[in-house]
Design a protein around this motif. Structure first.
Motif, PDB file in Angstrom:
ATOM      1  N   ALA A  43      10.412  -7.944  -8.911  1.00 60.14           N
ATOM      2  CA  ALA A  43      11.441  -6.591  -8.766  1.00 60.14           C
ATOM      3  C   ALA A  43      10.627  -6.023  -6.799  1.00 60.14           C
ATOM      4  CB  ALA A  43      11.057  -4.811  -9.299  1.00 60.14           C
ATOM      5  N   LEU A  44       9.011  -5.942  -7.136  1.00 58.48           N
ATOM      6  CA  LEU A  44       8.650  -5.316  -5.944  1.00 58.48           C
ATOM      7  C   LEU A  44       8.821  -6.513  -4.938  1.00 58.48           C
ATOM      8  CD1 LEU A  44       5.317  -3.856  -6.647  1.00 58.48           C
ATOM      9  CD2 LEU A  44       7.273  -2.582  -5.685  1.00 58.48           C
ATOM     10  N   VAL A  45       9.297  -7.910  -4.780  1.00 61.21           N
ATOM     11  CA  VAL A  45       9.945  -9.187  -3.845  1.00 61.21           C
ATOM     12  C   VAL A  45      11.263  -8.935  -3.607  1.00 61.21           C
ATOM     13  CG1 VAL A  45       9.444 -11.750  -3.792  1.00 61.21           C
ATOM     14  CG2 VAL A  45       7.434 -10.130  -4.356  1.00 61.21           C
ATOM     15  N   ILE A  46      12.082  -8.461  -4.207  1.00 60.44           N
ATOM     16  CA  ILE A  46      12.886  -8.496  -3.988  1.00 60.44           C
ATOM     17  C   ILE A  46      13.429  -7.116  -3.407  1.00 60.44           C
ATOM     18  CG2 ILE A  46      15.380  -7.954  -5.560  1.00 60.44           C
ATOM     19  CD1 ILE A  46      14.662  -9.791  -7.969  1.00 60.44           C
ATOM     20  N   ASP A  47      12.994  -6.218  -3.806  1.00 62.51           N
ATOM     21  CA  ASP A  47      13.369  -5.051  -3.368  1.00 62.51           C
ATOM     22  C   ASP A  47      11.738  -4.153  -2.443  1.00 62.51           C
ATOM     23  OD1 ASP A  47      14.263  -2.372  -1.959  1.00 62.51           O
ATOM     24  OD2 ASP A  47      14.869  -1.596  -3.795  1.00 62.51           O
ATOM     25  N   PRO A  48      11.166  -4.619  -1.509  1.00 59.32           N
ATOM     26  CA  PRO A  48      10.288  -4.441  -1.023  1.00 59.32           C
ATOM     27  C   PRO A  48      10.426  -2.633  -0.721  1.00 59.32           C
ATOM     28  CG  PRO A  48      10.993  -6.106   0.442  1.00 59.32           C
ATOM     29  CD  PRO A  48      12.313  -5.459  -0.507  1.00 59.32           C
ATOM     30  N   ASN A  49      10.985  -1.978  -0.056  1.00 56.10           N
ATOM     31  CA  ASN A  49      11.394  -0.874  -0.293  1.00 56.10           C
ATOM     32  C   ASN A  49      11.207   0.036  -1.492  1.00 56.10           C
ATOM     33  OD1 ASN A  49      12.199  -1.190   2.537  1.00 56.10           O
ATOM     34  ND2 ASN A  49      14.599  -1.530   1.911  1.00 56.10           N
ATOM     35  N   THR A  50      10.917   0.056  -2.337  1.00 61.93           N
ATOM     36  CA  THR A  50      10.990   0.356  -3.123  1.00 61.93           C
ATOM     37  C   THR A  50       9.293   0.890  -3.522  1.00 61.93           C
ATOM     38  OG1 THR A  50      12.262  -0.857  -4.576  1.00 61.93           O
ATOM     39  CG2 THR A  50      10.436   0.497  -6.087  1.00 61.93           C
ATOM     40  N   SER A  51       8.566  -0.212  -3.329  1.00 63.51           N
ATOM     41  CA  SER A  51       7.039   0.293  -3.037  1.00 63.51           C
ATOM     42  C   SER A  51       6.326   1.945  -2.281  1.00 63.51           C
ATOM     43  CB  SER A  51       5.903  -1.144  -2.859  1.00 63.51           C
ATOM     44  OG  SER A  51       6.618  -1.614  -1.369  1.00 63.51           O
ATOM     45  N   THR A  64       2.504  -1.080   1.511  1.00 65.35           N
ATOM     46  CA  THR A  64       1.478  -2.252   1.958  1.00 65.35           C
ATOM     47  C   THR A  64       0.707  -1.755   0.348  1.00 65.35           C
ATOM     48  OG1 THR A  64       2.504  -3.182   3.789  1.00 65.35           O
ATOM     49  CG2 THR A  64       0.766  -3.910   2.889  1.00 65.35           C
ATOM     50  N   ASP A  65       0.271  -0.632   1.140  1.00 65.55           N
ATOM     51  CA  ASP A  65      -1.089  -0.090   0.370  1.00 65.55           C
ATOM     52  C   ASP A  65      -1.081   0.578  -1.243  1.00 65.55           C
ATOM     53  OD1 ASP A  65      -2.377   0.268   3.268  1.00 65.55           O
ATOM     54  OD2 ASP A  65      -1.469   2.457   3.144  1.00 65.55           O
ATOM     55  N   LEU A  66      -0.201   0.349  -1.590  1.00 67.01           N
ATOM     56  CA  LEU A  66       0.074   0.821  -2.770  1.00 67.01           C
ATOM     57  C   LEU A  66       0.190  -0.765  -3.886  1.00 67.01           C
ATOM     58  CD1 LEU A  66       1.374   2.809  -5.564  1.00 67.01           C
ATOM     59  CD2 LEU A  66       2.522   1.670  -5.540  1.00 67.01           C
ATOM     60  N   VAL A  67       0.770  -1.509  -2.884  1.00 69.68           N
ATOM     61  CA  VAL A  67       0.835  -3.404  -2.994  1.00 69.68           C
ATOM     62  C   VAL A  67      -0.153  -3.132  -3.329  1.00 69.68           C
ATOM     63  CG1 VAL A  67       1.642  -5.429  -3.000  1.00 69.68           C
ATOM     64  CG2 VAL A  67       2.880  -3.686  -3.027  1.00 69.68           C
ATOM     65  N   PHE A  68      -1.709  -3.175  -2.429  1.00 70.13           N
ATOM     66  CA  PHE A  68      -2.798  -3.838  -2.163  1.00 70.13           C
ATOM     67  C   PHE A  68      -3.859  -2.780  -3.705  1.00 70.13           C
ATOM     68  CE2 PHE A  68      -7.038  -3.270  -0.577  1.00 70.13           C
ATOM     69  CZ  PHE A  68      -7.307  -4.221  -0.513  1.00 70.13           C
ATOM     70  N   TYR A  69      -3.270  -1.634  -3.978  1.00 73.80           N
ATOM     71  CA  TYR A  69      -4.155  -0.693  -5.309  1.00 73.80           C
ATOM     72  C   TYR A  69      -3.221  -1.697  -6.051  1.00 73.80           C
ATOM     73  CZ  TYR A  69      -5.574   2.356  -1.630  1.00 73.80           C
ATOM     74  OH  TYR A  69      -5.331   3.210  -0.545  1.00 73.80           O
ATOM     75  N   LEU A  70      -2.356  -2.286  -6.009  1.00 75.38           N
ATOM     76  CA  LEU A  70      -1.984  -2.846  -7.780  1.00 75.38           C
ATOM     77  C   LEU A  70      -2.342  -3.976  -7.531  1.00 75.38           C
ATOM     78  CD1 LEU A  70       1.728  -1.071  -7.906  1.00 75.38           C
ATOM     79  CD2 LEU A  70       0.018  -0.424  -9.196  1.00 75.38           C
ATOM     80  N   PHE A  71      -2.961  -4.680  -6.874  1.00 72.53           N
ATOM     81  CA  PHE A  71      -3.856  -6.490  -7.099  1.00 72.53           C
ATOM     82  C   PHE A  71      -4.644  -6.192  -7.510  1.00 72.53           C
ATOM     83  CE2 PHE A  71      -5.668  -9.527  -4.205  1.00 72.53           C
ATOM     84  CZ  PHE A  71      -4.874 -10.464  -5.299  1.00 72.53           C
TER      85      PHE A  71
END
Lengths: 126, 234
Positions: A43-51, A64-71
């Motif tokens: 979902a995050l790849v399809i709609d990057p604005n969501t993150s 990007t920071d949120l995705v990094f934390y989730l990673f």
């Protein structure tokens, strides 16, 4: 919604994660988390604005920071499940090898210098 | 060498975990088998002739197909000892010649006469000794004593001593799940959690060139802590 709310929420989520890892894990919930994590990733790849939208709401700033934390959390989760699986296999291996040792005791001679006793007389009384 | 055997019966089972101890196990068993103990050597997957060397003596040898660790070897030995109905006391004894038979006899007598669930050997107690112990090892052991005191509340002077005696009841309540060296901390945690009665007896540990070579390095301290924490992940 201010930064404190987002940070408090993240710390609470981290505490929940630790509680889950230490106390609440089951194979089923592990697998569900993997599936949900996978869907979330797509979902995050399809709609990057969501993150970015979620990050703003949480006071993190950039998506990007949120995705990094989730990673990071996903990496820790993966490590924990692998360690858990490794521990489980190790316990199973230990039990098998111990039982094999117990089933095949060998006896030295009754007195030093005499012949060893036949091993068939040695099976312990389980 | 000790005086002739005086122990009353062979209701004592001595467990000796051994990994690649072919060079020393014969010497240890030659002395130990002069006493009326039932001796069980657990060969923990040795790649040398440990089992063959042990089988020259009147002992039982249990063999792990692969190396599991000292904790697993002790667990195997204890299970075997408990399967023998006559067993009333279970002792653990090192294979590398560090322990003395007189100390074992003293610990067994203490367990028999005092009725304590567990008797633990201590090199740091008044009357105990560990000449030639490397200073860094002494420091690590003292630190381990502090940590054990904090985590279990047990007021002990030596927490990582391989000479112990358990009553049958105490041994049957132990659940050793730590395969490696962390079993020593695990045993003490269970002694505390199950409120077993215990005492320490002073013993002498003899550090030889062989035992220093064979013994665990001080850096293993990190591995023990890792095993204790990571091993909890189910």
């Amino acid at each position: 919604m201010n930064n404190h709310f987002g940070q408090t929420l993240l710390i609470f989520a981290l505490a929940l994660f630790i509680l889950y890892v230490v106390r609440l894990r089951t194979i089923l919930t592990d697998r569900l988390i993997f599936i949900i994590g996978g869907i979330l990733g797509v979902a995050l790849v399809i709609d990057p604005n969501t993150s970015t939208w979620v990050a703003n709401r949480l006071g993190i700033g950039r998506g990007t920071d949120l995705v990094f934390y989730l990673f990071i959390v996903a990496g820790l989760f993966f490590a924990v499940t692998m360690i858990s699986e490794n521990n489980r296999l190790q316990r199973r291996q230990t039990r098998i090898i111990q039982q094999m040792a117990l089933d095949n005791p060998k006896q030295g001679p009754v007195e030093v210098g005499s012949e060893p006793a036949p091993s068939s007389d040695l099976t312990p009384h389980h | 060498m000790s005086s002739p055997p005086t122990d009353p019966s062979n209701d004592v089972c001595v467990i000796i975990p051994a990994y690649n101890e072919a060079g020393m196990i014969g010497e240890v068993l030659a002395e130990l088998t002069q006493f009326p103990y039932r001796v069980v050597v657990v060969d923990d997957g040795s790649t040398d002739q440990t089992s063959a060397a042990a089988l020259h003596y009147p002992v039982t040898v249990l063999t792990h197909l692969t190396n599991l660790g000292q904790g697993a070897a002790l667990a195997t030995g204890i299970r075997y000892a408990l399967s023998i109905p006559e067993t009333r006391f279970i002792a653990t004894f090192d294979a590398d010649g560090q322990h003395h038979i007189d100390d074992l006899r003293k610990a067994v007598a203490c367990c028999r006469e005092s009725g304590f669930d567990v008797v633990l050997g201590s090199r740091f107690l008044q009357g105990g000794a560990a000449p030639d112990m490397p200073p860094i090892r002494r420091l690590a052991l003292k630190l381990a004593v502090r940590l054990t005191r904090m985590s279990t509340g047990l007021n002990l002077t030596d927490t990582h001593n391989g000479l112990r005696v358990f009553s049958r009841k105490a041994a049957s309540r132990l659940q050793i799940t730590q395969d490696g060296m962390a079993h020593a901390s695990e045993i003490l945690a269970q002694v505390a959690a199950q409120k077993m009665s215990f005492c320490e007896v002073p013993i002498t540990i003899t550090y030889t060139a062989y035992s220093k070579l064979k013994g665990q390095p001080v850096s293993n301290f990190v591995n023990i802590l890792w095993d204790l924490w990571i091993g909890k992940i189910r």
